[in-house]
Write a protein that holds these residues in place. Structure first.
Motif, mmCIF file in Angstrom:
data_model
loop_
_atom_site.group_PDB
_atom_site.id
_atom_site.type_symbol
_atom_site.label_atom_id
_atom_site.label_comp_id
_atom_site.label_asym_id
_atom_site.label_seq_id
_atom_site.Cartn_x
_atom_site.Cartn_y
_atom_site.Cartn_z
ATOM 1 N N ARG A 279 0.904 13.477 4.634
ATOM 2 C CA ARG A 279 1.758 12.362 5.185
ATOM 3 C C ARG A 279 3.076 12.758 4.268
ATOM 4 N NH1 ARG A 279 2.674 6.994 4.034
ATOM 5 N NH2 ARG A 279 2.051 5.885 5.343
ATOM 6 N N GLU A 280 4.346 12.087 4.769
ATOM 7 C CA GLU A 280 5.739 12.038 3.814
ATOM 8 C C GLU A 280 5.314 10.002 4.009
ATOM 9 O OE1 GLU A 280 8.378 14.025 3.235
ATOM 10 O OE2 GLU A 280 7.412 15.840 4.238
ATOM 11 N N PRO A 281 5.667 9.525 2.372
ATOM 12 C CA PRO A 281 5.798 8.073 2.452
ATOM 13 C C PRO A 281 7.142 7.563 3.291
ATOM 14 C CG PRO A 281 6.386 9.716 -0.005
ATOM 15 C CD PRO A 281 5.715 10.470 1.483
ATOM 16 N N ILE A 282 7.128 6.767 3.237
ATOM 17 C CA ILE A 282 8.345 5.716 4.267
ATOM 18 C C ILE A 282 8.853 4.899 2.995
ATOM 19 C CG2 ILE A 282 8.791 4.035 5.113
ATOM 20 C CD1 ILE A 282 5.895 3.770 7.054
ATOM 21 N N GLU A 283 10.193 5.673 2.911
ATOM 22 C CA GLU A 283 10.991 5.019 1.959
ATOM 23 C C GLU A 283 11.435 4.022 1.945
ATOM 24 O OE1 GLU A 283 11.821 6.518 -0.595
ATOM 25 O OE2 GLU A 283 10.462 8.339 -0.614
ATOM 26 N N PRO A 284 11.647 3.124 0.529
ATOM 27 C CA PRO A 284 11.803 1.245 1.007
ATOM 28 C C PRO A 284 13.414 1.305 1.533
ATOM 29 C CG PRO A 284 11.967 1.815 -1.369
ATOM 30 C CD PRO A 284 10.703 3.150 -0.252
ATOM 31 N N GLU A 285 14.188 0.662 1.776
ATOM 32 C CA GLU A 285 15.576 0.317 2.483
ATOM 33 C C GLU A 285 15.979 -0.474 1.053
ATOM 34 O OE1 GLU A 285 15.453 -0.837 6.470
ATOM 35 O OE2 GLU A 285 15.060 1.010 7.269
ATOM 36 N N ASP A 286 15.239 -1.741 0.190
ATOM 37 C CA ASP A 286 16.287 -2.971 -0.461
ATOM 38 C C ASP A 286 16.538 -1.663 -1.825
ATOM 39 O OD1 ASP A 286 13.559 -2.106 -1.178
ATOM 40 O OD2 ASP A 286 13.694 -4.031 -2.100
ATOM 41 N N GLU A 287 17.055 -2.505 -2.756
ATOM 42 C CA GLU A 287 17.858 -1.705 -3.831
ATOM 43 C C GLU A 287 16.485 -2.956 -5.142
ATOM 44 O OE1 GLU A 287 19.936 0.102 -4.398
ATOM 45 O OE2 GLU A 287 19.896 0.635 -2.255
ATOM 46 N N THR B 126 1.116 -1.445 0.399
ATOM 47 C CA THR B 126 0.043 -0.102 -0.231
ATOM 48 C C THR B 126 1.063 1.201 -0.142
ATOM 49 O OG1 THR B 126 -1.465 -1.601 1.576
ATOM 50 C CG2 THR B 126 -1.956 1.077 0.889
ATOM 51 N N GLU B 127 2.167 1.039 0.224
ATOM 52 C CA GLU B 127 3.082 2.381 0.678
ATOM 53 C C GLU B 127 3.874 2.418 -0.293
ATOM 54 O OE1 GLU B 127 4.292 5.852 2.859
ATOM 55 O OE2 GLU B 127 2.974 4.311 4.184
ATOM 56 N N ALA B 128 3.562 2.162 -1.638
ATOM 57 C CA ALA B 128 3.834 2.090 -3.289
ATOM 58 C C ALA B 128 3.579 3.648 -3.378
ATOM 59 C CB ALA B 128 4.308 0.763 -3.385
ATOM 60 N N TYR B 129 2.019 3.468 -2.917
ATOM 61 C CA TYR B 129 1.085 4.365 -4.054
ATOM 62 C C TYR B 129 1.618 5.118 -3.862
ATOM 63 C CZ TYR B 129 -0.776 0.292 -6.784
ATOM 64 O OH TYR B 129 -1.023 -0.632 -7.140
ATOM 65 N N ALA B 130 2.030 5.383 -2.243
ATOM 66 C CA ALA B 130 2.304 7.656 -1.551
ATOM 67 C C ALA B 130 3.685 6.760 -2.742
ATOM 68 C CB ALA B 130 1.891 7.504 -0.035
ATOM 69 N N LEU B 131 4.195 6.203 -2.417
ATOM 70 C CA LEU B 131 5.555 6.432 -3.315
ATOM 71 C C LEU B 131 5.139 7.451 -4.183
ATOM 72 C CD1 LEU B 131 7.444 3.763 -1.458
ATOM 73 C CD2 LEU B 131 7.960 6.170 -1.063
ATOM 74 N N LEU B 132 5.073 6.367 -5.337
ATOM 75 C CA LEU B 132 4.553 6.640 -6.645
ATOM 76 C C LEU B 132 3.785 8.003 -6.933
ATOM 77 C CD1 LEU B 132 3.640 3.012 -8.545
ATOM 78 C CD2 LEU B 132 5.270 4.003 -8.302
ATOM 79 N N SER B 133 2.684 8.398 -5.533
ATOM 80 C CA SER B 133 2.227 9.588 -5.670
ATOM 81 C C SER B 133 3.260 11.250 -5.455
ATOM 82 C CB SER B 133 0.733 9.612 -4.811
ATOM 83 O OG SER B 133 0.544 8.847 -5.074
ATOM 84 N N ASP B 134 4.026 10.172 -4.471
ATOM 85 C CA ASP B 134 5.157 11.457 -4.052
ATOM 86 C C ASP B 134 6.458 11.520 -5.329
ATOM 87 O OD1 ASP B 134 6.599 13.120 -2.314
ATOM 88 O OD2 ASP B 134 8.781 11.794 -2.375
ATOM 89 N N ARG B 135 6.496 10.692 -5.990
ATOM 90 C CA ARG B 135 7.182 10.850 -7.222
ATOM 91 C C ARG B 135 6.677 11.433 -8.928
ATOM 92 N NH1 ARG B 135 10.065 9.275 -3.041
ATOM 93 N NH2 ARG B 135 11.236 7.443 -3.327
ATOM 94 N N VAL B 136 5.234 11.040 -8.777
ATOM 95 C CA VAL B 136 4.759 12.097 -9.754
ATOM 96 C C VAL B 136 4.679 13.063 -9.255
ATOM 97 C CG1 VAL B 136 3.842 9.761 -10.884
ATOM 98 C CG2 VAL B 136 2.198 11.075 -9.225
ATOM 99 N N ARG B 137 4.401 14.209 -8.269
ATOM 100 C CA ARG B 137 4.252 15.299 -8.074
ATOM 101 C C ARG B 137 5.377 15.842 -8.034
ATOM 102 N NH1 ARG B 137 2.457 15.935 -1.888
ATOM 103 N NH2 ARG B 137 4.397 14.618 -1.277
ATOM 104 N N SER B 138 6.595 15.152 -7.527
ATOM 105 C CA SER B 138 8.092 15.898 -8.148
ATOM 106 C C SER B 138 8.052 16.486 -9.694
ATOM 107 C CB SER B 138 8.910 15.461 -7.699
ATOM 108 O OG SER B 138 8.838 14.910 -6.197
ATOM 109 N N LEU B 139 8.241 15.102 -10.140
ATOM 110 C CA LEU B 139 7.117 15.343 -11.763
ATOM 111 C C LEU B 139 7.037 15.913 -12.237
ATOM 112 C CD1 LEU B 139 9.366 13.741 -14.257
ATOM 113 C CD2 LEU B 139 6.972 12.630 -14.478
ATOM 114 N N ALA B 140 5.615 16.126 -12.302
ATOM 115 C CA ALA B 140 5.050 17.533 -12.280
ATOM 116 C C ALA B 140 5.756 18.774 -11.609
ATOM 117 C CB ALA B 140 3.385 17.355 -11.587
ATOM 118 N N ALA B 141 6.126 19.102 -10.781
ATOM 119 C CA ALA B 141 6.624 20.060 -10.420
ATOM 120 C C ALA B 141 7.924 20.530 -11.032
ATOM 121 C CB ALA B 141 6.994 20.213 -8.790
#
Length: 343
Positions: free
Chosen positions: A310-318, A262-277
């Motif tokens: 809300r700040e998304p929780i970043e994954p730690e793995d590669e 579920t957290e992935a959708y917060a992360l994806l949303s955060d990234r597309v928000r940054s891309l749009a900006a």
């Protein structure tokens, strides 16, 4: 967020055993009751002329008549009832509203998200398929390009539904003013969306397919978005960024093998928000798939929370080796000047 919604979208009922049921919207609405800052907007229905900008008019007339005659099974997956035509008009109209709201300056906590149904990204210009009759996001993109008041020259669409957005791809495949990106599970329905499908004619290079192997997870999807997708769309420099937001890549969705949390959708949303900006593009979301009711509702709610602060929780793995190899192929197909160690 502002959510575009119409009760009339519930009237499209393909049957109690069909995965694309009205309960999808009911589940989202129920979960959003608990969230701060949710606003609902009901948009005008889309007229046939606007839909005919991306679909053949004869096909649309056939769908309207099919519904007026009581509906039935258009194909083994795609079913209509009499009320489906009005739901189609509302769903496309809500997608157009989302594009308009974004272009009129709605951003941050007011970012628009259309939660209409039936979904749209499998509908090709002259046929329905995959639960879809009219390609809502394509109608919205064309509406933005056609509307003189918005001065839009280029639209980008990122489709993160687990299924390839074949309809959207087909509609814009030879067009240079719409850049379509599909991030999907490799080999899943409808079987299209290979890396070498990059567009033709004036559209050469403005289609990007990122087919991910089964089992890929949050970090793999982030690598795709932060790497080739961001690089390509930054160069394209869109005026409007539309997200075909399906939630069926979730690890608990019943019809896919991608392993997003579920957290992935917060992360994806955060990234597309940054891309749009970063590209100074207006940003709007349009609902596509997602068939596990609880995880669909949770994921949409988390997208809302992301835009509510809300700040998304970043994954730690590669990223995994298989995903990294797939992304290298995408980079090569589009001659991008990036390497996997950059994302």
């Amino acid at each position: 967020m502002q959510f575009g919604y119409s009760e009339l979208c519930l009237a499209h009922d393909p049957g109690s055993r069909h995965p694309e049921s009205p309960d999808r919207l009911r589940a989202i609405r129920e979960r959003l009751k608990k969230k701060h800052g949710v606003e609902y907007v009901e948009a005008d229905p889309c007229d046939l002329d606007r839909m005919a900008a991306v679909h053949e008019r004869d096909y649309l007339e056939s769908v309207r008549e099919f519904c007026a005659d009581g509906g039935g099974s258009w194909d083994p997956d795609t079913t209509a009832v009499e009320e489906t035509w009005e739901a189609i008009r509302r769903s496309a109209g809500l997608a157009c509203w989302a594009a308009e709201a974004a272009l009129e300056g709605a951003t941050g906590r007011d970012t628009p998200f259309s939660i209409g149904r039936p979904p749209g990204h499998h509908a090709v210009s002259d046929n329905a398929m995959g639960f879809c009759f009219v390609d809502n996001v394509a109608v919205a993109a064309q509406h933005a390009l056609d509307h003189d008041a918005y001065d839009v020259d280029r639209v980008a669409i990122i489709d993160w539904d687990v299924h390839h957005g074949n309809g959207t791809q087909d509609i814009f495949y030879d067009r240079g003013d719409v850049f379509f990106v599909s991030l999907h599970e490799q080999g899943l329905y409808p079987g299209t969306g290979d890396i070498d499908e990059t567009g033709t004619g004036e559209g050469e290079g403005t289609t990007m397919n990122v087919p991910m192997p089964a089992g890929t997870d949050d970090r793999d999807y982030l690598a795709a978005l932060e790497g080739p997708i961001t690089a390509a769309l930054t160069d394209f420099d869109p005026d409007l960024l539309l997200i075909s937001a399906g939630f069926d890549a979730h690890r608990h969705d019943p019809i896919s093998r991608i392993r997003l949390s579920t957290e992935a959708y917060a992360l994806l949303s955060d990234r597309v928000r940054s891309l749009a900006a970063d590209t100074d593009a207006a940003l709007a979301f349009v609902l596509e798939g997602g068939y596990g009711l609880d995880v669909l509702a949770d994921s949409v709610a988390l997208v809302h929370e992301t835009f509510d602060g809300r700040e998304p929780i970043e994954p730690e793995d590669e990223p995994g080796d298989k995903a990294e190899s797939a992304l290298e192929d995408v980079i090569d197909a589009h001659d991008l000047e990036i390497t996997p160690d950059e994302f």
